[in-house]
Design an enzyme around this catalytic site. Structure first.
Site: not given
Length: 145
Positions: A22, A80, A87, A100, A102, A111
């Site tokens: 990260y 995930h 929803d 994201h 990464s 992932r």
């Protein structure tokens, strides 16, 4: 134009956790970078981070009531697992971009499954913190042309 940037679990630890994945940039630094770019673009941006699924859902519901125009979301580990968060985004019908830091396609198989990508305007992965700025620019373009 009002934009809400939502960050999910463990993103408050950016700069401290798994720097090889990260990087060393903190969430506050990302917020500052996005805030500066939003100012240049004439956009109003608000930031929200929580490690709690319910708080994230409540914030999405509130965004609808507050007439937020678009959302940038990094659901973290909920990417995930969270049908409830998916929803909530569907329920409010606010356009959003999934981000994201990464490149999740290069990571563990679990992932590589997102409950959000198919309902997002777009997904930005693997470009580090700059992905948030690209999402801001993309969201503005998608909403206002």
């Amino acid at each position: 134009m009002r934009i809400l940037v939502i960050n999910g679990p463990n993103l408050n630890l950016l700069g401290q956790r798994e720097a090889s994945i990260y990087g060393e940039v903190t969430l506050k630094s990302i917020e500052r970078m996005v805030g500066e770019r939003a100012g240049e673009m004439g956009l109003d941006v608000e930031f929200f981070q929580s490690n709690s699924e319910g708080e994230l859902i409540d914030r999405i519901h509130a965004a609808h009531e507050q007439k937020v125009d678009g959302i940038i979301i990094n659901p973290g580990g909920y990417t995930h697992t969270s049908v409830a968060l998916r929803d909530a985004l569907l329920a409010v019908s606010i356009p959003f971009i999934e981000v994201h830091i990464s490149n999740v396609a290069r990571r563990e198989p679990f992932r590589q499954v997102s409950y959000f990508s198919d309902i997002a305007l777009g997904t930005i992965t693997g470009l580090g913190p700059h992905g948030y700025v690209l999402a801001l620019e993309g969201l503005r373009r998608c909403i206002h042309g």
